[in-house]
Design an enzyme around this catalytic site. Structure first.
Site, mmCIF file in Angstrom:
data_model
loop_
_atom_site.group_PDB
_atom_site.id
_atom_site.type_symbol
_atom_site.label_atom_id
_atom_site.label_comp_id
_atom_site.label_asym_id
_atom_site.label_seq_id
_atom_site.Cartn_x
_atom_site.Cartn_y
_atom_site.Cartn_z
ATOM 1 N N GLY A 1 54.872 38.804 46.805
ATOM 2 C CA GLY A 1 54.536 39.494 48.582
ATOM 3 C C GLY A 1 54.111 38.301 48.768
ATOM 4 O O GLY A 1 54.047 36.898 48.744
ATOM 5 N N GLY B 1 54.568 40.342 43.403
ATOM 6 C CA GLY B 1 55.415 41.455 43.311
ATOM 7 C C GLY B 1 56.626 42.231 43.593
ATOM 8 O O GLY B 1 56.935 43.419 42.882
ATOM 9 N N GLU C 1 51.072 33.857 39.401
ATOM 10 C CA GLU C 1 49.744 33.671 40.176
ATOM 11 C C GLU C 1 48.797 33.096 40.304
ATOM 12 O O GLU C 1 47.688 32.984 40.618
ATOM 13 C CB GLU C 1 48.889 35.623 40.236
ATOM 14 N N ASP D 1 48.336 40.793 39.687
ATOM 15 C CA ASP D 1 47.688 42.175 40.085
ATOM 16 C C ASP D 1 48.994 42.924 39.796
ATOM 17 O O ASP D 1 49.974 42.947 39.118
ATOM 18 C CB ASP D 1 47.622 42.232 41.756
#
Length: 354
Positions: free
Chosen positions: A66, A116, A139, A147
């Protein structure tokens, strides 16, 4: 902005989605995710489209994750916070749509595939890795948590390998991705180019799709030249990462004099203590959860991280100032209590002061 994702359709009914931000390693923004979601819906309803290819532009990778800089702005204003929330909502919707897609989606995990990018590709029906694949859920390095449905798919890796990958943020090559159930096929970059050319040339309207696709896949795929390191380490990983608390994992590693255990312990101790604890709970809780439940938890956690100082400090140290010297508020595992941990899993509908 419109050129950040490219869409095309061959005469034979093969559609392509190309992430087109090569200078940013094809990092995802809300402006990219919205059209992807819309195009997937449109193509699902179009009988002329028989299969979809998902790939990244440029030589370096599929997608590095992301757009972290956008998320870093979240604490600057109410609007920026809302934009960051919207990014996660869009991202998770697109990821879930790919899992449930009724037509084949072929994800080309060539080069860098992280965060992502893994989330976007993981639900695809056919996932291809190459000799250039560098796969990670990184992350933990920025004080965040894995996530994009990671609690769901990391629990599908053998033993506790998914827990190891989440907590250490390790970067792994093709053989390890295949072992961890993060991909289905291996092709050299050259084989992948041949494969994609052949897909474009075929008339999918006249073929039995799944049979023809499997034949083509098998024709173009091979085996990685190296064996999986994770496979050979699984016994050690299971021994240490099968614990129910991060403290017990660290203690277990500490009592093992092997190079692997000592290096892994140092890796963990360099991460944000709050991120480690939240991630382990997220993974343990997800064992009996559906994909949708995992994404719902991700959304609660993501929104709570947007008000968490240690997340912004992690991003600052890695992405903004690049000093790699985060000064986390929670500096030890003890400092981040069970009460703090429970709070993260509650939907607070937080607001940010202007």
């Amino acid at each position: 902005m419109t050129n950040e994702v490219l869409f095309s359709v061959s005469d034979g009914g093969a559609a392509s989605i190309t992430l087109n931000r090569p200078k940013a390693l094809n990092s995802l923004s809300t402006e990219m995710l919205k059209p992807i979601g819309e195009k997937l819906k449109e193509w699902q309803a179009n009988d002329e489209i028989k299969l979809i290819i998902l790939k990244g532009a440029g030589e370096k990778g599929f997608c590095a994750g992301g757009d972290i800089k956008t998320l870093y702005k979240a604490r600057s204003s109410q609007e920026a916070f809302k934009n960051a929330e919207m990014f996660f909502e869009e991202e998770y919707q697109v990821d879930m749509a790919i899992y449930h897609y009724p037509k084949p989606i072929i994800a080309c995990l060539d080069g860098i595939v992280m965060g992502g990018g893994v989330g976007l590709a993981n639900g695809a029906s056919h996932r291809i890795v190459t000799e250039r694949t560098k796969w990670a859920m990184p992350e933990m390095n920025i004080g965040f948590f894995p996530d994009v449905g990671a609690a769901y798919f990391l629990n599908q890796a053998p033993g506790y390998v998914g827990y190891y990958l989440a907590l250490t943020a390790s970067v792994i090559p093709a053989a390890d991705v295949l072992f961890a159930n993060g991909a289905d096929y291996y092709m050299t970059s050259e084989q992948l180019n041949t494969f994609l050319r052949r897909i474009e040339q075929l008339d999918w309207h006249t073929l039995e799709i799944s049979t023809a696709l499997i034949e083509l896949m098998e024709d173009c795929s091979s085996s990685p030249s190296a064996n999986s390191d994770l496979a050979s380490l699984q016994h050690k990983i299971d021994q240490h990462f099968s614990k129910n608390t991060v403290e017990e994992i660290v203690e277990s590693l500490d009592s093992d004099a092997s190079k692997f255990a000592q290096e892994t312990k140092q890796l963990l101790l360099a991460k944000s203590p709050s991120s480690l604890k939240i991630t382990l709970k997220q993974l343990l809780d997800a064992r009996d959860k559906t994909l949708e439940e995992c994404f719902a938890t991700d959304l609660i956690l993501a929104k709570n991280f947007l008000t968490h100082e240690d997340f912004f400090e992690g991003v600052r140290s890695v992405v903004i100032d690049k000093d790699r010297n985060p000064q986390y508020i929670y500096q030890t595992l003890n400092e981040f209590t069970d009460k703090d941990l429970e709070k993260f899993f509650q939907d607070h509908h937080v607001t940010v002061k202007e």
